[in-house]
Design a protein around this motif. Structure first.
Motif, PDB file in Angstrom:
ATOM      1  N   GLY A 217      25.358  -1.643   2.610  1.00 31.73           N
ATOM      2  CA  GLY A 217      26.775  -1.704   2.941  1.00 31.73           C
ATOM      3  C   GLY A 217      27.245  -0.405   3.552  1.00 31.73           C
ATOM      4  N   VAL A 218      27.039   0.672   2.829  1.00 32.80           N
ATOM      5  CA  VAL A 218      27.360   2.016   3.310  1.00 32.80           C
ATOM      6  C   VAL A 218      26.423   2.979   2.587  1.00 32.80           C
ATOM      7  CG1 VAL A 218      29.201   2.312   1.587  1.00 32.80           C
ATOM      8  CG2 VAL A 218      29.178   3.751   3.630  1.00 32.80           C
ATOM      9  N   GLY A 219      25.947   3.998   3.309  1.00 28.78           N
ATOM     10  CA  GLY A 219      25.031   4.938   2.678  1.00 28.78           C
ATOM     11  C   GLY A 219      24.883   6.210   3.474  1.00 28.78           C
ATOM     12  N   THR A 220      24.428   7.249   2.802  1.00 28.28           N
ATOM     13  CA  THR A 220      24.088   8.496   3.469  1.00 28.28           C
ATOM     14  C   THR A 220      22.725   8.355   4.137  1.00 28.28           C
ATOM     15  OG1 THR A 220      22.925   9.391   1.552  1.00 28.28           O
ATOM     16  CG2 THR A 220      25.310   9.776   1.675  1.00 28.28           C
ATOM     17  N   VAL A 247      30.731   6.828   9.236  1.00 28.02           N
ATOM     18  CA  VAL A 247      31.979   6.773   8.472  1.00 28.02           C
ATOM     19  C   VAL A 247      32.063   8.017   7.594  1.00 28.02           C
ATOM     20  CG1 VAL A 247      32.066   4.240   8.414  1.00 28.02           C
ATOM     21  CG2 VAL A 247      30.930   5.477   6.566  1.00 28.02           C
ATOM     22  N   THR A 248      33.244   8.285   7.101  1.00 28.30           N
ATOM     23  CA  THR A 248      33.455   9.334   6.109  1.00 28.30           C
ATOM     24  C   THR A 248      33.865   8.667   4.800  1.00 28.30           C
ATOM     25  OG1 THR A 248      34.174  10.925   7.778  1.00 28.30           O
ATOM     26  CG2 THR A 248      34.812  11.365   5.507  1.00 28.30           C
ATOM     27  N   VAL A 249      33.232   9.077   3.708  1.00 26.59           N
ATOM     28  CA  VAL A 249      33.583   8.554   2.388  1.00 26.59           C
ATOM     29  C   VAL A 249      34.140   9.703   1.563  1.00 26.59           C
ATOM     30  CG1 VAL A 249      32.800   7.373   0.310  1.00 26.59           C
ATOM     31  CG2 VAL A 249      31.758   6.818   2.520  1.00 26.59           C
ATOM     32  N   GLN A 250      35.331   9.513   1.059  1.00 24.47           N
ATOM     33  CA  GLN A 250      35.983  10.549   0.273  1.00 24.47           C
ATOM     34  C   GLN A 250      35.144  10.909  -0.954  1.00 24.47           C
ATOM     35  OE1 GLN A 250      39.868   9.031  -0.657  1.00 24.47           O
ATOM     36  NE2 GLN A 250      40.576   9.085   1.466  1.00 24.47           N
ATOM     37  N   GLY A 251      34.915  12.191  -1.118  1.00 25.35           N
ATOM     38  CA  GLY A 251      34.184  12.659  -2.281  1.00 25.35           C
ATOM     39  C   GLY A 251      32.680  12.718  -2.116  1.00 25.35           C
ATOM     40  N   TRP A 252      32.148  12.130  -1.039  1.00 23.50           N
ATOM     41  CA  TRP A 252      30.701  12.132  -0.879  1.00 23.50           C
ATOM     42  C   TRP A 252      30.190  13.476  -0.363  1.00 23.50           C
ATOM     43  CZ3 TRP A 252      28.026   6.980   0.873  1.00 23.50           C
ATOM     44  CH2 TRP A 252      28.306   5.977  -0.078  1.00 23.50           C
ATOM     45  N   GLY A 253      30.970  14.126   0.477  1.00 25.00           N
ATOM     46  CA  GLY A 253      30.592  15.450   0.938  1.00 25.00           C
ATOM     47  C   GLY A 253      29.422  15.491   1.889  1.00 25.00           C
ATOM     48  N   ARG A 254      29.086  14.358   2.483  1.00 25.83           N
ATOM     49  CA  ARG A 254      27.982  14.310   3.453  1.00 25.83           C
ATOM     50  C   ARG A 254      28.205  13.123   4.386  1.00 25.83           C
ATOM     51  NH1 ARG A 254      23.379  14.028  -0.865  1.00 25.83           N
ATOM     52  NH2 ARG A 254      24.937  15.355  -1.880  1.00 25.83           N
ATOM     53  N   ALA A 256      27.921   9.652   6.376  1.00 23.06           N
ATOM     54  CA  ALA A 256      27.501   8.321   5.934  1.00 23.06           C
ATOM     55  C   ALA A 256      27.570   7.352   7.100  1.00 23.06           C
ATOM     56  CB  ALA A 256      28.381   7.841   4.781  1.00 23.06           C
ATOM     57  N   TRP A 257      26.880   6.228   6.943  1.00 25.37           N
ATOM     58  CA  TRP A 257      26.876   5.171   7.948  1.00 25.37           C
ATOM     59  C   TRP A 257      27.116   3.841   7.239  1.00 25.37           C
ATOM     60  CZ3 TRP A 257      24.135   9.544   8.230  1.00 25.37           C
ATOM     61  CH2 TRP A 257      24.127  10.241   9.438  1.00 25.37           C
TER      62      TRP A 257
END
Length: 391
Positions: A217-220, A247-254, A256-257
């Protein structure tokens, strides 16, 4: 390496979690008509493992998504009608047969590998292939024996040869029989339209990266690489052309796609409440599990007993889209024994009780016994809820 556009979508941590749950088949109504085969195609890989507590992991994966599907039904769905094959992906995995061409890059790498841990005696490879051609499908025992001694690592020349042929793609594991691999020639087991290594390495990687992104679904980058155990540089080389979007995910800090199709519709629907195999693809990568669920998960089966914290085969409990606890199960006759339970809090007790009762019914147990709850004051509300459900 392709220059990537800046992320056009920003996701909250909660949105990313829900995307992951839907992509893994835990949010929304399951496709029961597609059944076990639909789960396999949806996930792209189902890990195999020798450990069997309630059931083997490849049985637990469809159970967690579909409910009480028969265990015989699971194995039949995987192995009949050339629907699947076993190969090295995230680990030893059952894979949809349509993915055979995508692993040409790995088969070529094995063929070009200069060093092996096991010596291959002269003539054994050709002998094994010839025997499979005339007598197959066969196990290593049928072919002449899997081991020279009782030591697990002491393979016979026959076992070395047939495993090498499997890695090269000349031989396929077409089923597990009493947990032994059953081998046959790829030319018989793989449909003709798929039996080729025509895809170059770049195209193989591009397709596997895209499929991993769809299954997550979404991952680094690390998440996507781990799904089929690719190298970071292999992912970097193709992700710009994979069809996944940054994409950017809040809190992930890296970075993502995400799967663009997953972004089109907000994830909605019913959440599953279930025990998860520690080898389930929802939780098999520890860093991702901690990032998405705030849940530290570690398989302790290979940890010395005195150093285990949560138990030999502690199974995370999924409820309401959260990981709310873990259960280390066992079986005594027709009783499912929860040797140790960890709960996120009192509110988790009903969900954990429900997951235990449903799992017990699936493996033909009529009772559930709780031996230890990590937080003692939660023992009583949990056992009270179990008694209500079992009444």
């Amino acid at each position: 390496m392709t220059t990537l556009p800046p992320p056009a979508t920003e996701l909250s941590a909660d949105e990313a979690r829900r995307l992951a749950l839907r992509a893994q088949g835990f949010l929304g109504a399951p496709d029961r008509r597609a059944g076990v085969r639909g789960v396999l195609r949806h996930l792209g890989a189902v890990q195999l493992d020798t450990i069997s507590v309630l059931a083997r992991s490849h049985e637990l994966v469809p159970y967690a998504r579909l409910g009480a599907v028969g265990r015989r039904t699971v194995d039949d769905a995987y192995w009949t009608d050339t629907h699947a094959f076993e190969y090295w992906s995230h680990a030893a995995c059952i894979l949809p047969i349509e993915e055979w061409p995508h692993f040409a890059f790995r088969r070529r790498a094995y063929r070009n590998r200069p060093h092996w841990n096991h010596h291959l005696p002269d003539g054994d490879y050709d002998r094994v292939v010839k025997q499979l051609r005339t007598e197959g499908p066969l196990t290593a025992t049928d072919l002449g024996g899997a081991k020279k001694t009782s030591e697990w690592w002491d393979w016979s020349g026959t076992k070395v040869a047939v495993e090498r042929a499997l890695m090269y793609g000349e031989v396929v594991c077409v089923e597990r029989r009493g947990w032994k691999r059953v081998y046959d020639l790829a030319e018989r087991a793989v449909p003709a339209a798929l039996l080729h290594d025509d895809l170059d390495d770049t195209e193989c990687l591009r397709r596997l990266v895209r499929l991993a992104g769809q299954s997550l679904g979404v991952g680094t980058r690390a998440d996507i690489a781990d799904y089929h155990r690719l190298k970071a540089e292999q992912v970097d080389a193709v992700i710009g052309d994979s069809g996944l979007v940054p994409v950017t995910v809040q809190g992930w800090g890296r970075p993502a796609w995400a799967d663009p199709a997953a972004l089109e519709t907000p994830p909605r629907g019913r959440h599953r409440t279930t025990l998860l195999s520690p080898f389930d693809s929802l939780v098999w990568e520890r860093a991702r599990t901690e990032r998405i669920f705030g849940f530290t998960h570690r398989l302790e089966a290979y940890v010395p007993k005195q150093k285990r914290v949560h138990g030999y085969f502690a199974m995370p409990v999924l409820a309401g889209g959260r990981l709310v606890g873990r259960v280390d199960p066992a079986r005594e006759g027709r009783t499912l024994v929860a040797k140790q339970i960890t709960l996120a809090g009192r509110k988790a007790a009903p969900a954990v009780a429900q997951a235990l009762v449903e799992a017990a019914s699936w493996v033909d147990c009529t009772d559930v016994r709780v031996e230890r709850v990590e937080t003692p004051e939660l023992h009583e509300p949990l056992t009270r809820e179990l008694a209500r459900l079992l009444a």
